[in-house]
Design a protein around this motif. Structure first.
Motif, short mmCIF file in Angstrom:
data_model
loop_
_atom_site.label_atom_id
_atom_site.label_comp_id
_atom_site.label_asym_id
_atom_site.label_seq_id
_atom_site.Cartn_x
_atom_site.Cartn_y
_atom_site.Cartn_z
N ALA A 115 15.84 1.35 -20.35
CA ALA A 115 15.32 0.29 -19.48
C ALA A 115 14.23 -0.50 -20.19
N GLN A 116 13.42 0.19 -20.99
CA GLN A 116 12.36 -0.50 -21.74
C GLN A 116 12.97 -1.43 -22.79
N LYS A 117 14.02 -0.95 -23.48
CA LYS A 117 14.68 -1.78 -24.50
C LYS A 117 15.30 -3.02 -23.86
N GLN A 118 15.90 -2.85 -22.68
CA GLN A 118 16.50 -3.99 -22.01
C GLN A 118 15.44 -5.00 -21.59
N ALA A 119 14.31 -4.48 -21.10
CA ALA A 119 13.21 -5.37 -20.72
C ALA A 119 12.68 -6.13 -21.92
N TRP A 120 12.63 -5.46 -23.08
CA TRP A 120 12.20 -6.11 -24.33
C TRP A 120 13.11 -7.29 -24.64
N GLU A 121 14.43 -7.08 -24.53
CA GLU A 121 15.37 -8.16 -24.80
C GLU A 121 15.24 -9.28 -23.78
N ASP A 122 14.99 -8.93 -22.52
CA ASP A 122 14.81 -9.95 -21.47
C ASP A 122 13.58 -10.80 -21.75
N ILE A 123 12.51 -10.15 -22.21
CA ILE A 123 11.28 -10.88 -22.53
C ILE A 123 11.53 -11.83 -23.71
N LYS A 124 12.26 -11.36 -24.72
CA LYS A 124 12.57 -12.21 -25.87
C LYS A 124 13.42 -13.41 -25.46
N THR A 125 14.36 -13.18 -24.53
CA THR A 125 15.19 -14.28 -24.03
C THR A 125 14.33 -15.31 -23.32
N ALA A 126 13.38 -14.84 -22.51
CA ALA A 126 12.48 -15.74 -21.81
C ALA A 126 11.60 -16.52 -22.78
N GLU A 127 11.19 -15.87 -23.86
CA GLU A 127 10.37 -16.54 -24.87
C GLU A 127 11.15 -17.67 -25.54
N ARG A 128 12.42 -17.40 -25.85
CA ARG A 128 13.24 -18.44 -26.48
C ARG A 128 13.43 -19.63 -25.53
N ALA A 129 13.61 -19.33 -24.25
CA ALA A 129 13.78 -20.39 -23.27
C ALA A 129 12.50 -21.22 -23.14
N ALA A 130 11.34 -20.53 -23.20
CA ALA A 130 10.06 -21.22 -23.08
C ALA A 130 9.82 -22.15 -24.26
N GLY A 132 12.08 -23.87 -25.56
CA GLY A 132 13.04 -24.95 -25.46
C GLY A 132 14.32 -24.72 -26.22
N GLU A 133 14.55 -23.48 -26.68
CA GLU A 133 15.78 -23.21 -27.40
C GLU A 133 16.96 -23.23 -26.44
N GLN A 134 18.06 -23.75 -26.90
CA GLN A 134 19.25 -23.85 -26.06
C GLN A 134 19.70 -22.46 -25.64
N HIS A 135 20.02 -22.32 -24.36
CA HIS A 135 20.42 -21.01 -23.84
C HIS A 135 21.73 -20.56 -24.48
N ASP A 136 21.74 -19.34 -24.96
CA ASP A 136 22.93 -18.74 -25.55
C ASP A 136 23.22 -17.47 -24.78
N ALA A 137 24.31 -17.47 -24.02
CA ALA A 137 24.62 -16.33 -23.15
C ALA A 137 25.29 -15.18 -23.89
N SER A 138 25.59 -15.37 -25.17
CA SER A 138 26.28 -14.33 -25.92
C SER A 138 25.42 -13.08 -26.06
N ALA A 139 26.08 -11.93 -26.08
CA ALA A 139 25.37 -10.67 -26.34
C ALA A 139 24.76 -10.66 -27.74
N LEU A 140 25.25 -11.54 -28.59
CA LEU A 140 24.77 -11.59 -29.98
C LEU A 140 23.65 -12.61 -30.18
#
Length: 270
Positions: A115-130, A132-140
């Motif tokens: 759960a902690q690792k998943q939260a880490w990835e979620d936070i990184k995704t939010a950082e990229r969005a902040a 202005g990086e284009q959203h990439d829904a791929s698992a990669l």
């Protein structure tokens, strides 16, 4: 007798600034830029890993200093270009660590490590969005192209495994490795097309990284051990050849192979 002054981080920053001074600095340091220093940065990171692998803690101290110098070097060049400076680097990483560890610096809690690792990835995704990086829904998404290729292969495999695209155990990976080696053999037999050989050998390497992952073995560490073993045995071969009065370059392959086997037996006996 007065004690030797212990240098601080501020001293190191001042030393680097002096080295880069156009009038009174070191000509080599002054001529460098980000691209010319980058290979040294990568090399020093591997030197750190090597010292840890050898459990040479005195050397580790020195190698960490060399790696820190790389950070200071890049920061000084950035400061000269009006981009940022070392204090900004320290602030950015401190801010990131606090932001990515809300369970330590905030009130968040996780049920388990997954759960902690998943939260880490979620936070990184939010950082990229902040940013202005284009959203990439791929698992990669977010797997850096700046990583060493073996490391990028590992990251891609780990991401794919998270959504279930993975072998259940090591046996099918071993089978796949044999299949890929067979395709390399076939390409050698069919004309040695350089591009096809590159593709087929690349497939073999990708599967080897996957095999190491399934075995729980660090690919880089395994290769370092293999390199060290080869060097150790080869140097022993050279010593044996010299002791017999016929250096290695003067011997045919059969004679060299005999020395190699002798070096292996010596290592096993030791």
């Amino acid at each position: 007798m007065s004690e030797t002054k212990r240098h601080s981080l501020d001293d190191l920053l001042a030393i680097m600034a002096r080295l880069r001074d156009p009038q009174n600095g070191c000509p080599w340091d002054v001529q460098q830029d980000f691209s010319t220093i980058a290979p040294y940065t990568i090399e020093e990171a591997y030197e750190v890993a090597d010292a840890i692998d050898r459990k040479d803690w005195h050397d580790l101290r020195d190698e960490l200093g060399d790696l820190l110098l790389q950070v200071v070097f890049h920061a000084q060049m950035a400061k000269e270009s009006g981009l940022f400076e070392f204090a900004d680097v320290a602030h950015a990483i401190s801010d990131k660590m606090v932001r990515r560890h809300p369970h330590v610096f905030g009130d968040e809690s996780y049920d388990d490590l997954d759960a902690q690792k998943q939260a880490w990835e979620d936070i990184k995704t939010a950082e990229r969005a902040a940013k202005g990086e284009q959203h990439d829904a791929s698992a990669l998404a977010g797997v850096s192209h700046g990583l060493p290729e073996w490391k990028r292969a590992l990251k891609l495999q780990e991401r794919a495994a998270k959504v279930g695209f993975d072998w259940p155990d090591e046996q099918p990976v071993l089978d796949k490795l044999l299949e890929e080696v067979g395709e390399v053999r076939a390409e050698f037999a069919n004309g040695r097309d350089r591009q096809r050989l590159q593709d087929e050998i690349g497939d073999v390497l990708f599967v080897v990284v996957n095999l190491a992952r399934h075995a729980g073995v660090d690919f880089s560490q395994a290769l370092r051990h293999a390199n060290a073993k080869f060097e150790r045995r080869f140097r022993h071969m050279e010593a044996l050849a010299t002791a017999e009065g016929k250096p290695l370059p003067e011997r045919d392959l059969m004679s060299q192979e005999a020395l190699w086997q002798q070096a292996k037996r010596h290592e096993s006996a030791g």
